[in-house]
Write an enzyme that holds these catalytic residues in place. Structure first.
Site, PDB file in Angstrom:
ATOM      1  N   HIS A  98      -0.083  -8.674   8.488  1.00  8.44           N
ATOM      2  CA  HIS A  98      -0.146  -7.255   8.124  1.00  8.44           C
ATOM      3  C   HIS A  98       0.205  -6.299   9.271  1.00  8.44           C
ATOM      4  O   HIS A  98       0.993  -5.378   9.105  1.00  8.44           O
ATOM      5  CB  HIS A  98      -1.555  -6.908   7.640  1.00  8.44           C
TER       6      HIS A  98
ATOM      7  N   ASP B 248      -4.510 -14.430  10.562  1.00 12.18           N
ATOM      8  CA  ASP B 248      -4.854 -13.833   9.267  1.00 12.18           C
ATOM      9  C   ASP B 248      -4.341 -12.399   9.151  1.00 12.18           C
ATOM     10  O   ASP B 248      -3.859 -11.995   8.095  1.00 12.18           O
ATOM     11  CB  ASP B 248      -6.389 -13.851   9.096  1.00 12.18           C
TER      12      ASP B 248
ATOM     13  N   LYS C 110       0.853  -1.189   0.000  1.00 13.50           N
ATOM     14  CA  LYS C 110       0.000   0.000   0.000  1.00 13.50           C
ATOM     15  C   LYS C 110       0.891   1.242   0.000  1.00 13.50           C
ATOM     16  O   LYS C 110       1.866   1.313   0.754  1.00 13.50           O
ATOM     17  CB  LYS C 110      -0.910   0.002   1.237  1.00 13.50           C
TER      18      LYS C 110
ATOM     19  N   GLU D  44     -12.600  -3.845  10.273  1.00 12.30           N
ATOM     20  CA  GLU D  44     -13.219  -4.066   8.964  1.00 12.30           C
ATOM     21  C   GLU D  44     -14.715  -4.231   9.148  1.00 12.30           C
ATOM     22  O   GLU D  44     -15.162  -4.853  10.107  1.00 12.30           O
ATOM     23  CB  GLU D  44     -12.650  -5.323   8.309  1.00 12.30           C
TER      24      GLU D  44
HETATM   25  C1  BG6 Z   1      -6.374 -10.095   3.805  1.00 12.72           C
HETATM   26  C2  BG6 Z   1      -7.094 -10.834   4.887  1.00 12.72           C
HETATM   27  O1  BG6 Z   1      -5.020 -10.466   3.773  1.00 12.72           O
HETATM   28  O2  BG6 Z   1      -6.493  -8.699   4.033  1.00 12.72           O
HETATM   29  C3  BG6 Z   1      -8.549 -10.422   4.932  1.00 12.72           C
HETATM   30  O3  BG6 Z   1      -6.994 -12.245   4.659  1.00 12.72           O
HETATM   31  C4  BG6 Z   1      -8.665  -8.923   5.040  1.00 12.72           C
HETATM   32  O4  BG6 Z   1      -9.202 -11.078   6.009  1.00 12.72           O
HETATM   33  C5  BG6 Z   1      -7.822  -8.231   3.988  1.00 12.72           C
HETATM   34  O5  BG6 Z   1     -10.018  -8.570   4.890  1.00 12.72           O
HETATM   35  C6  BG6 Z   1      -7.788  -6.729   4.183  1.00 12.72           C
HETATM   36  O6  BG6 Z   1      -7.103  -6.146   3.132  1.00 12.72           O
HETATM   37  P1  BG6 Z   1      -7.472  -4.714   2.558  1.00 12.72           P
HETATM   38  O7  BG6 Z   1      -6.432  -4.415   1.548  1.00 12.72           O
HETATM   39  O8  BG6 Z   1      -8.845  -4.833   1.996  1.00 12.72           O
HETATM   40  O9  BG6 Z   1      -7.433  -3.811   3.756  1.00 12.72           O
END
Ligand code: BG6
Length: 488
Positions: A244, A239, A186, A220
Site C-alpha cells: 500500500h 503487509d 480508495k 492503525e
Molecule cells: C490490509 C492489511 O491490506 O490493509 C491490514 O493486511 C491493514 O494489516 C489493512 O489493517 C488496512 O486497510 P484499511 O483500508 O482499513 O486502511
C-alpha cells in the site's frame, strides 16, 4: 429493473464471478457486501457468483453465509427485494468437488445469462493457496474470456515474486491479471491524480525545488487479533509498505502520464519504482508492540515487526535528495492515513524575533486518505491586532462538504468494477512488484532488530531520530475542522 446508473460505467458484458475463498474473512467483510452493492446499485446487472472454498456447503448454505455477511458488514441498507435478486445469482462449489464440477457450474451460470458474458475469478486466498487455485482454473478450462484478481502478498521477496509471476503467466497472460491493492481503490488515492494533473496550480511546485520532505503515515489502532500467526510470517513491511504505502508513493511522485489511460499511468508509476534507491537498513526502524509475543501463533522470541518506519529516496530529476518518510504499525495511538508534503521555508526571514514565523514547522499540504477524503493547506498568516505576530492557518476541504459523499464506492467495489471492465489503472504490474522487492532486498537481508513500543504510543522512540531535524506530522497539532460544528 432498469439500471439506476448511467450506461458505460459498468462492464460491457454480464459477469460470472468465481469467488475462491468465498467463506473467508475478506469475502464476508468486503467482497460479498461489495458485490451486493454493485449489483443492487445496477452496476453489474445479471451478475452470478459461484462461491468456492474448502468448506462443505451447498448453495443454500452459501446464501445464508452471504446474508449474514451483509447483516454484519454492509454499510448501506439491504432491502429484501435487492437481496432476493442478488441471492438468486449465488451458487456454491466445494473445492473437494474438483475442477469438473466447477466448470459445469460456470457453464450453467453462463447459460442462464443467455448471451455473451465474461468470467471474473477472484482469488481471496492465502498466498500458498493462490497457485493451486490458478492451476485448478486452468485444469477446469476456465481461462478463456476471463480475468483474475489476486490478493497480496505477491511473493515475500524478489525470488518468490519472480517465481510466482512466472507460474501465473503459465496460465494467465499479464493483461488478464489484476493484482489488487485496495489502497489504490480508495477515492482519496485517485484524487491525488486529479489534484495533481487537473490543476495548473500545484504541479509547478511538485518537486525538489519546493518540497522539503514527504510523509506517508498510516498508523492503525487495531491489533492483530486472529492474524498474529500471519503477521509472524509476513510482518508490517511486507503487509503494508511494499504494497500500500509504496503504491501511494508511486501516485504521489510520478511524472504526468501521456494520457489518463492504464498503460501510461502504469509506466510512470514503474519509472518511480525504478528510480527508488534500495532501502538502507540504517534508515529503518522496526518495532514490535509489547504483548505481541504472547499472542497465539507468535514465537516467544519473535523478531517480526508490527511497526515500521523508514526513510527512502527517489533518485530522479524531480525528487533527488528529498526524503520520503513512511510509517505504519498496529496498536498505535490513532488510526490515520495521511500524506503530508512539507514545503521548503522562505530563504530569509524578515519577521522580528518572537513573531512566531516557522515556529510551527513548514507549510504543509496534507491529504487524508479516509473514504471521506480531506485535504488541507497550512500556511502562516498575520494574527489580527497590533505588531506582527504570525499564526499557522489552514485552508481545508472535506469530501463531506459536497453533496456527493453518498456516491463514494468502497475501495473493493471500485476495483472489482474496474477489473470487470478490464481497466488496469489502479492495479499493480508484475514489473512494478518485482522492482519493489528488488529495492527491499537490503532490508530483508539485513533487518535491524525490532524495538519495543507500548500499545497506544506512536512507535519506538527511534522514530524521532529517523526523521530529525523534521518531526512527524501526527499527532496533528490542530484537529481537522468539522464543517458541521457550530460556529466553524
Ligand atoms: C490490509 C492489511 O491490506 O490493509 C491490514 O493486511 C491493514 O494489516 C489493512 O489493517 C488496512 O486497510 P484499511 O483500508 O482499513 O486502511
Amino acid at each position: 429493473m432498469a439500471p439506476k446508473i448511467p450506461p458505460g460505467v459498468g462492464p460491457q458484458y454480464p459477469q460470472v464471478v468465481v469467488l475462491v475463498g468465498a467463506t473467508g474473512d475478506l469475502a464476508r467483510r468486503k467482497l460479498l457486501p461489495g458485490l451486493f452493492h454493485l449489483s443492487s446499485a445496477g452496476f453489474i446487472p445479471g451478475c452470478r457468483i459461484i462461491g468456492v472454498s474448502l468448506d462443505d456447503l451447498d448453495a443454500d448454505g452459501f446464501r445464508k453465509l452471504a446474508r449474514e455477511a451483509l447483516t454484519e458488514f454492509a454499510t448501506r441498507k439491504v432491502t429484501e427485494d435487492d437481496w432476493s435478486a442478488f441471492s438468486k445469482g449465488l451458487q456454491y462449489v466445494s473445492l473437494a468437488a474438483g475442477a469438473g464440477v466447477l466448470k459445469r457450474a460456470v457453464v450453467e451460470a453462463e447459460q442462464a445469462l443467455n448471451g455473451e458474458s465474461r468470467r471474473l475469478h477472484y482469488l481471496s486466498v492465502p498466498p500458498n493457496a493462490a497457485l493451486p487455485a490458478v492451476r485448478m482454473l486452468g485444469e477446469a478450462d476456465l481461462v478463456d474470456r476471463s480475468r483474475v484478481i489476486m490478493e497480496k502478498p505477491f511473493g515475500t521477496n524478489l525470488a518468490s515474486a519472480v517465481a510466482l509471476n512466472a507460474r501465473l503467466h503459465e496460465v494467465f497472460d499479464e493483461d488478464r491479471i489484476f493484482r489488487i491493492d485496495h489502497f489504490l481503490g480508495k477515492e482519496a488515492a485517485q484524487n491525488i491524480l486529479a489534484f495533481r494533473f487537473a490543476n495548473g496550480l500545484f504541479e509547478p511546485i511538485w518537486n525538489r525545488n519546493f518540497i522539503d520532505h514527504v510523509q506517508i503515515d498510516v498508523p492503525e489502532k487495531l491489533g492483530l487479533g486472529r492474524r498474529s500467526g500471519f503477521y509472524e510470517q509476513i510482518g508490517a513491511y511486507r503487509d503494508m509498505v511494499v504494497t500500500h504505502l509504496f503504491q501511494i508513493l508511486g501516485f504521489m511522485a510520478m511524472e504526468a502520464p501521456t494520457s489518463l489511460e492504464p498503460k501510461p499511468i502504469g509506466e510512470e508509476k514503474n519509472k518511480v519504482f525504478r528510480s527508488m534507491l534500495p532501502i538502507k537498513p540504517s534508515n529503518v526502524v522496526r518495532g514490535q508492540y509489547t504483548g505481541y509475543r504472547s499472542e497465539e501463533g507468535v514465537y516467544s522470541d519473535s523478531d517480526s515487526e508490527t511497526f515500521i518506519a523508514l526513510k527512502c529516496f527517489i533518485d530522479n530529476w524531480r525528487w533527488a535528495g528529498v526524503p520520503f518518510y513512511l510509517r505504519t504499525g498496529k496498536r498505535l495511538a490513532e488510526g490515520q492515513r495521511i500524506i503530508s508534503i512539507a514545503f521548503r521555508e522562505p530563504p530569509k526571514s524578515m519577521f522580528p524575533p518572537g513573531s512566531g514565523v516557522s515556529a510551527q514547522g513548514p507549510d504543509h499540504l496534507t491529504f487524508d486518505l479516509a473514504d471521506a477524503a480531506k485535504m488541507s493547506l497550512s500556511f502562516y498568516g498575520k494574527r489580527p491586532g497590533p505588531g506582527m505576530r504570525l499564526d499557522k492557518l489552514s485552508m481545508q476541504f472535506a469530501m463531506h462538504d459536497t453533496s456527493r459523499i453518498g456516491d463514494v464506492l468502497e475501495a473493493y467495489e471500485r476495483l472489482i468494477l474496474d477489473a470487470m471492465r478490464g481497466d488496469h489503472t489502479l492495479f499493480t504490474t508484475a514489473e512494478g512488484i518485482e522492482r519493489l522487492w528488488e529495492v527491499s532486498m537490503p532490508l530483508l537481508e539485513g533487518p535491524p532488530p525490532v524495538r519495543f513500543y507500548d500499545p497506544g504510543s506512536w512507535g519506538p522512540n527511534a522514530i524521532h531520530q529517523l526523521i530529525a531535524p523534521h518531526a512527524w506530522r501526527l499527532p496533528f497539532e490542530r484537529v481537522w475542522r468539522d464543517p458541521n460544528a457550530v460556529g466553524s
